[in-house]
Design a protein around this motif. Structure first.
Motif, short mmCIF file in Angstrom:
data_model
loop_
_atom_site.label_atom_id
_atom_site.label_comp_id
_atom_site.label_asym_id
_atom_site.label_seq_id
_atom_site.Cartn_x
_atom_site.Cartn_y
_atom_site.Cartn_z
N GLY A 1 -19.43 2.39 -18.80
CA GLY A 1 -20.44 2.23 -18.09
C GLY A 1 -20.47 0.53 -17.78
O GLY A 1 -20.30 -0.23 -18.57
N PHE A 2 -20.87 0.30 -16.55
CA PHE A 2 -20.93 -1.17 -16.32
C PHE A 2 -21.98 -1.80 -17.05
O PHE A 2 -21.79 -3.01 -17.51
CB PHE A 2 -21.01 -1.35 -14.57
N VAL A 3 -23.17 -1.26 -17.05
CA VAL A 3 -24.14 -1.85 -17.74
C VAL A 3 -24.08 -1.91 -19.33
O VAL A 3 -24.44 -2.85 -20.11
CB VAL A 3 -25.65 -1.13 -17.53
N GLU A 4 -23.71 -0.64 -19.47
CA GLU A 4 -23.34 -0.33 -21.18
C GLU A 4 -22.24 -1.35 -21.54
O GLU A 4 -22.27 -1.85 -22.73
CB GLU A 4 -22.89 0.76 -21.37
N ASN A 5 -21.29 -1.80 -20.78
CA ASN A 5 -20.29 -2.64 -21.19
C ASN A 5 -21.08 -4.17 -21.37
O ASN A 5 -20.72 -4.77 -22.36
CB ASN A 5 -19.25 -2.92 -20.15
N GLN A 6 -21.85 -4.46 -20.46
CA GLN A 6 -22.49 -6.00 -20.52
C GLN A 6 -23.53 -5.82 -21.69
O GLN A 6 -23.57 -6.83 -22.46
CB GLN A 6 -23.27 -6.29 -19.33
N TRP A 7 -23.97 -4.85 -22.00
CA TRP A 7 -24.88 -4.58 -23.30
C TRP A 7 -24.19 -4.76 -24.38
O TRP A 7 -24.53 -5.48 -25.31
CB TRP A 7 -25.81 -3.20 -23.14
N SER A 8 -23.11 -4.32 -24.57
CA SER A 8 -21.93 -4.22 -25.72
C SER A 8 -21.58 -5.79 -26.03
O SER A 8 -21.64 -6.36 -27.30
CB SER A 8 -21.01 -3.23 -25.46
N ASP B 1 -12.02 -13.87 -10.06
CA ASP B 1 -11.22 -13.37 -8.94
C ASP B 1 -10.27 -12.31 -9.37
O ASP B 1 -9.73 -12.49 -10.23
CB ASP B 1 -10.46 -14.73 -8.41
N TYR B 2 -10.38 -11.06 -8.65
CA TYR B 2 -9.64 -10.09 -8.75
C TYR B 2 -8.12 -10.37 -9.13
O TYR B 2 -7.37 -9.39 -9.57
CB TYR B 2 -9.83 -8.83 -8.21
N ARG B 3 -7.57 -11.60 -8.47
CA ARG B 3 -6.21 -11.69 -8.71
C ARG B 3 -5.89 -12.16 -10.31
O ARG B 3 -4.63 -12.17 -10.56
CB ARG B 3 -5.70 -12.89 -7.63
N PHE B 4 -6.85 -12.32 -10.96
CA PHE B 4 -6.50 -12.67 -12.35
C PHE B 4 -6.69 -11.55 -13.25
O PHE B 4 -6.56 -11.54 -14.41
CB PHE B 4 -7.64 -13.53 -12.90
N TYR B 5 -6.87 -10.12 -12.50
CA TYR B 5 -6.63 -9.00 -13.38
C TYR B 5 -5.39 -8.33 -13.07
O TYR B 5 -4.92 -8.64 -12.17
CB TYR B 5 -7.98 -7.94 -12.82
N ALA B 6 -5.10 -7.40 -14.20
CA ALA B 6 -4.05 -6.40 -14.19
C ALA B 6 -4.37 -5.51 -12.96
O ALA B 6 -5.60 -5.49 -12.51
CB ALA B 6 -3.69 -5.71 -15.27
N GLU B 7 -3.54 -4.55 -12.77
CA GLU B 7 -3.48 -3.68 -11.57
C GLU B 7 -4.60 -2.82 -11.93
O GLU B 7 -5.23 -2.12 -11.05
CB GLU B 7 -2.31 -2.71 -11.72
N ASP B 8 -5.19 -2.53 -13.16
CA ASP B 8 -6.37 -1.63 -13.39
C ASP B 8 -7.57 -2.36 -13.12
O ASP B 8 -8.86 -1.54 -13.28
CB ASP B 8 -6.09 -1.03 -14.94
N MET B 9 -7.59 -3.62 -12.93
CA MET B 9 -8.86 -4.42 -12.51
C MET B 9 -9.80 -4.34 -13.66
O MET B 9 -11.02 -4.92 -13.53
CB MET B 9 -9.54 -3.75 -11.13
N ILE B 10 -9.11 -4.19 -14.81
CA ILE B 10 -10.01 -4.25 -16.22
C ILE B 10 -9.24 -5.34 -16.93
O ILE B 10 -10.20 -6.16 -17.50
CB ILE B 10 -10.14 -2.88 -16.83
N HIS B 11 -8.19 -5.05 -17.36
CA HIS B 11 -7.46 -6.02 -18.25
C HIS B 11 -7.19 -7.26 -17.57
O HIS B 11 -6.87 -7.31 -16.20
CB HIS B 11 -6.26 -5.38 -19.00
#
Length: 315
Positions: free
Chosen positions: A194-201, A234-244
């Motif tokens: 989860g977005f909030v849960e990731n930031q909490w973590s 910027d999302y250009r710094f992310y892999a195709e999954d937009m996460i890594h």
């Protein structure tokens, strides 16, 4: 490339050079940094028991390695036609139980020696979320696709993480007082939580690390997560999954790490190693040509010069 003022990072007085022996542990971003150290031919050991995301998993495997506590049959289980251990990553799992245990226990010996000889240990924490096996009440390092109903998901508190970090630091420095520990938080966002849960973590990890690093000697903090969030927005710094982080981001964070932690002497050698690596990866349109043969000869001469100074380097 950056979008804000760069995150300030003080230059380390305990820099990494080609005499250093590095151990890189933790999340998948630890693999990224370990790959960079390997590419530039530093003496480096990366995740001997695979990717481990949370501090309790790292604490347990470091404890086992330092005390040379071997795996036994009670530590492994059979699932989906392979043998696994809840203490290590699935990439180590095998179909043969005996071979699996032998590999785990030889890994304990190798990890023990790597920690004993290390000059630097880099630990990358990925998440505060953990899974507790309901049947045994034990927190696992990896679920190995065992049905989710077998586990209870929990968030480690700042206090729990701090206690684990202090245990890790105490275990390593008692075993090898000369090593330096570098902690960082992985910039990989665990969006499945989860977005909030990731930031909490991430917040729990960062809060714990800041308290511990400021209160203990021989430890430092490198802001991988902060660089990704604040400099590379910027999302250009992310892999195709937009996460890594993508290759641009990994290269940039490595550059910031090298500026902080790699010695000037080693930095002066790295361009030569980079040139050799690119030469080895070059594919000629005419491999039999005289020009290409001279290129290969020149490349081998460069390698021999480096190996005469650093015999451990293998290309």
């Amino acid at each position: 490339m950056q979008f804000t003022t760069p995150v300030p990072i003080p230059k380390s007085s305990h820099s990494i050079d080609y005499a250093s022996k590095v151990v890189s542990l933790g999340s998948c971003f630890a693999e990224n940094m370990g790959n960079k150290l390997d590419y530039f031919k530093f003496q480096n050991t990366t995740n001997p028991f695979g990717i481990l995301f949370h501090p309790l998993a790292l604490q347990k495997i470091i404890h086992k390695a330092v005390r040379q506590e071997l795996f036994s049959e009670k530590d492994v289980f059979y699932h989906n036609e392979r043998w696994h251990s809840f203490d290590v990553h699935s990439e180590l799992s095998l179909a043969d139980k005996t071979t699996f245990l032998e590999n785990l226990n030889s890994g304990i010996g190798n990890f023990h020696n790597a920690l004993l000889e290390s000059s630097h240990v880099i630990i990358t924490l990925g998440t505060s979320w953990v899974y507790r096996k309901i049947e045994t009440d034990a927190i696992v390092a990896n679920c190995h696709k065992v049905p989710q109903a077998a586990f209870k998901k929990e968030l480690l508190s700042v206090v729990q993480i701090k206690e684990s970090l202090l245990e890790i630091i105490g275990t390593i420095l008692t075993f090898n007082p000369k090593t330096k520990l570098i902690f960082t938080v992985s910039p990989v966002r665990h969006i499945k939580d989860g977005f909030v849960e990731n930031q909490w973590s991430k917040a729990n990890l960062i809060s714990s690390l800041q308290e511990v690093v400021h209160a203990t000697e021989s430890t430092s903090y490198f802001p991988s997560y902060e660089i990704m969030m604040d400099e590379l927005r910027d999302y250009r710094f992310y892999a195709e999954d937009m996460i890594h982080p993508g290759s641009l981001a990994i290269d940039y964070i490595w550059k910031r790490f090298a500026e902080t932690w790699i010695s000037e002497d080693a930095s002066s050698i790295m361009p030569e190693i980079d040139s050799i690596q690119k030469g080895l990866n070059h594919r000629s349109f005419n491999p039999q040509s005289e020009q290409h043969q001279k290129f290969l000869e020149n490349l081998q001469n460069k390698i021999l010069v480096l190996k005469s100074k650093y015999p451990f380097m293998e290309f």
